[in-house]
Design a protein around this motif. Structure first.
Motif, PDB file in Angstrom:
ATOM      1  N   CYS A  34     -10.349  -5.779  -1.447  1.00  9.34           N
ATOM      2  CA  CYS A  34      -8.916  -6.027  -1.207  1.00  9.34           C
ATOM      3  C   CYS A  34      -8.679  -6.530   0.212  1.00  9.34           C
ATOM      4  O   CYS A  34      -7.922  -7.491   0.434  1.00  9.34           O
ATOM      5  N   GLU A  35      -9.342  -5.898   1.180  1.00 10.87           N
ATOM      6  CA  GLU A  35      -9.161  -6.310   2.561  1.00 10.87           C
ATOM      7  C   GLU A  35      -9.707  -7.717   2.804  1.00 10.87           C
ATOM      8  O   GLU A  35      -9.119  -8.516   3.547  1.00 10.87           O
ATOM      9  N   THR A  88       0.830  -1.213   0.000  1.00 13.89           N
ATOM     10  CA  THR A  88       0.000   0.000   0.000  1.00 13.89           C
ATOM     11  C   THR A  88       0.855   1.249   0.000  1.00 13.89           C
ATOM     12  O   THR A  88       0.659   2.163  -0.814  1.00 13.89           O
ATOM     13  N   LEU A 106      -8.350   5.130   2.287  1.00 14.44           N
ATOM     14  CA  LEU A 106      -8.858   3.918   2.924  1.00 14.44           C
ATOM     15  C   LEU A 106      -7.752   2.889   3.142  1.00 14.44           C
ATOM     16  O   LEU A 106      -7.670   2.265   4.212  1.00 14.44           O
ATOM     17  N   MET A 107      -6.897   2.713   2.141  1.00 10.50           N
ATOM     18  CA  MET A 107      -5.852   1.695   2.256  1.00 10.50           C
ATOM     19  C   MET A 107      -4.808   2.074   3.304  1.00 10.50           C
ATOM     20  O   MET A 107      -4.335   1.213   4.060  1.00 10.50           O
ATOM     21  N   LEU A 128      -8.977   6.039  -2.552  1.00  4.78           N
ATOM     22  CA  LEU A 128      -8.524   4.672  -2.273  1.00  4.78           C
ATOM     23  C   LEU A 128      -7.293   4.681  -1.372  1.00  4.78           C
ATOM     24  O   LEU A 128      -7.160   3.831  -0.481  1.00  4.78           O
ATOM     25  N   TRP A 182     -11.913  -1.171  -1.988  1.00  7.76           N
ATOM     26  CA  TRP A 182     -11.124  -1.302  -0.763  1.00  7.76           C
ATOM     27  C   TRP A 182     -11.580  -2.496   0.066  1.00  7.76           C
ATOM     28  O   TRP A 182     -10.753  -3.288   0.546  1.00  7.76           O
TER      29      TRP A 182
END
Length: 304
Positions: A168-169, A57, A97-98, A94, A165
């Motif tokens: 991805c998590e 990230t 959030l990341m 993004l 997001w």
């Protein structure tokens, strides 16, 4: 179109200053993490998937922010085959959030089981500063005039970023749970619920990524199907898949609470499942609100 370099007043604008802040704090963050020696990490390499995601990230958004900043300085927008208005807000939102996830998970995955050290603490603080920089950048872009904002700066567009997001998590959470099961017991310990949830998360992630790429490439008009109906279909599919995944998550949480486990599993296994349930609920809410916006848009166009 000739290349025009920004004036000094543009280089000192709030948006440019915030991007330079994000670059400096991001560079400091991954440099500190890269310089960690094995003694400063946990002896059992706790949650390696989260550490890899955090490093990825910080490095990814440093590179993207650097490219955006350079292109913005030399006014190279017309030669970039991407919707510039949508690209900047997508990267900023993004990244917010990341980096928030990285700021929260890095101390938990690296430090909380072995104590604290100067460089990991400094990296966590630098990551927090990076998150603040990206949050301010997203806020500044979101409050620009209508001519300067694209679709991704709207509420439906930001919901797409939230879905991306969340996907991805969720994938990282599933990978970490599968890895833990393989290390401790074996492949047989991975229940069918986790495989079903993982397949749903992967499909939703691909749909969200495809939607964002179509918007960034200004390809909505060339889509063989009506794009607004396609978005509504994606949102409905995401709602259904995440409803199933959320129910499976809460079922697994109840099963883990009833099952007798050793001390290590109590600290690790249930925590990951609870995190998955929380993230699935948040992403489900994003898909539900997005579906409501899509239905409203289709209804407004049918009455027009």
């Amino acid at each position: 179109m000739p290349v025009i370099v920004l004036e000094a007043s543009d280089l000192t604008s709030p948006l440019s200053l915030v991007r330079m802040w994000a670059l400096l704090s991001g560079c400091l963050t991954f440099s500190l993490v890269a310089s960690l020696v094995p003694s400063e990490l946990t002896s059992d390499t706790h949650q390696p998937s989260f550490r890899i995601l955090c490093m990825f990230t910080w490095c990814l958004f440093f590179i993207l922010t650097l490219l955006i900043h350079v292109v913005n300085i030399i006014q190279f927008h017309s030669l970039v085959p991407i919707s510039w208005k949508n690209l900047t807000v997508t990267v900023a939102a993004l990244a917010t959030l990341m980096t928030l996830s990285a700021t929260v998970t890095f101390p938990w995955a690296v430090m909380c089981h072995e104590g604290a050290w100067p460089r990991p603490i400094a990296a966590s603080l630098a990551s927090c500063l990076t998150f603040l920089a990206y949050a301010i950048e997203a806020y500044l872009i979101r409050n620009q005039t209508k001519d300067q904002k694209g679709y991704m700066a709207s509420v439906p567009g930001l919901l797409k970023v939230l879905q991306l997001w969340g996907g991805c998590e969720m994938i990282v959470l599933v990978v970490e749970q599968v890895r833990g099961a393989l290390v401790k017991v074996g492949l047989a310990a991975v229940g069918w619920q986790l495989w079903v949830s993982g397949a749903g998360y992967a499909l939703c992630l691909l749909m969200s990524l495809g939607t964002v790429m179509v918007v960034l490439g200004d390809c909505a008009g060339r889509c063989p199907l009506p794009f607004d109906r396609l978005l509504a279909g994606f949102s409905l599919t995401g709602v259904l898949l995440y409803v199933v995944a959320t129910l499976l998550c809460f079922t697994r949480v109840l099963e883990l609470r009833k099952r007798d486990q050793d001390l290590t599993d109590r600290k690790t296994g249930p925590t990951l499942v609870v995190m998955e349930a929380v993230m699935a609920s948040i992403t489900l809410l994003a898909y539900t609100v997005d579906l409501a916006f899509s239905i409203k848009l289709l209804r407004d166009r049918s009455h027009a």
